[in-house]
Design an enzyme around this catalytic site. Sequence first.
Site, PDB file in Angstrom:
ATOM      1  CE  LYS A 169     -23.322  43.571 -27.426  1.00 41.02           C
ATOM      2  NZ  LYS A 169     -23.919  44.069 -26.520  1.00 41.02           N
ATOM      3  CE  LYS A 198     -26.535  48.575 -30.585  1.00 42.84           C
ATOM      4  NZ  LYS A 198     -27.241  48.609 -29.859  1.00 42.84           N
ATOM      5  CE  LYS A 234     -25.956  51.559 -22.143  1.00 42.57           C
ATOM      6  NZ  LYS A 234     -26.968  50.118 -22.724  1.00 42.57           N
TER       7      LYS A 234
END
Length: 337
Positions: free
Chosen positions: A113, A200, A203
């Site tokens: 991230k 995957k 969101k």
Amino acid sequence: MARPRVLSGVQPTGALHLGNWLGAIRNWVGLQDSHDTFFCVVDLHAITVPHDPARLAEDTLTTAALYLACGIDPQRSTVFVQSHVAAHSELCWLLNCVTPLNWLERMIQFKEKAVKQGDNVSAGLLDYPVLMAADILLYDADLVPVGEDQKQHLELARDIAQQRINSRFGSEEAPLLRVPEPLILQDGARVMSLTDGRSKMSKSDPNEGSRITLLDPPELVTRKIKRAKTDPTMGLEFGNPERPEADNLLGLYAVLSGLGREAATAQCASMGWGTFKPLLAETVVEALRPVQERYRDLRSDPSQLQQVLELGRERAEAVASTTLQRLRDALGFYPRS
Ligand code: AQP
């Protein structure tokens, strides 16, 4: 005998998708009779990446309402908002002060991230796993349902509890924090992106066509599935590493139709994509229909949801404040009168 306690949560970082449902919430529903279940909306985690203040409260309510719409029963489970229980932040601080920095720097999710954030990466993102440890340890959770991506974070929570708190400040006979075990669910489906079967469903993927959210209307579901990535091969199958999209979409069909993998394979083994996609779209739409109906009911009466979250906060706070006090005492803080 007390039922084992389970804690889990989802971040209100946007509309929940099929991955959050099939990989997490659907499994929580099945635990409610056999376990003492705590489910929170982890809004403090949601601000570890840049967020929109105008959306946070609404996304928090949507997430909580979706928990209930998917079958979480507030009579059997404690459903609450993480930031409503201040003990999460305080325990996080106490744990921060005993957690070595290099334990956090090696977390894979942080590294992944952080790359996306560039120079703006926050200390909160690095600290995410310590906050997650606080969430778990506050409730003396016995078990934490974890997917592959969260295993490393749970291991960290165990190490903090055992090596940094219990062995330093507690005693063998009376450990201060319960060391949680992972709950590996047999049925822990991992749902992949519709536009890339190797990553995957998420969101935060900027491409909305990559995911089906639980609130997508039928036309949108159908459109997204129609545009989903395919391959030139005829027939759907599991386990072919060259065909991740076939594996993913057949997996969705197997679960949501209720047929299971064997029967779904038998039905779709020689089916072309042009026949399969409308079948999958109809199956997804039908599976989402009752969730969307219950969701609309819940949102039409804001006081009902508020009451659920207030009751959840009370129950959660009662447990969390006891653990926190135990820690404050053990760390030697001057007691409040
Ligand atoms: N694609 C997925 N397949 C199966 N399970 C999934 N989960 C998430 N995506 C999939 C599970 O949902 C739970 C809550 O996830 P989260 O919102 O706390 O964070 P996440 O795992 O990072 O989910 P997202 O959708 O990818 O969110 P963003 O994009 O905001 O980071 C977890 O149990 C997770 O395993």
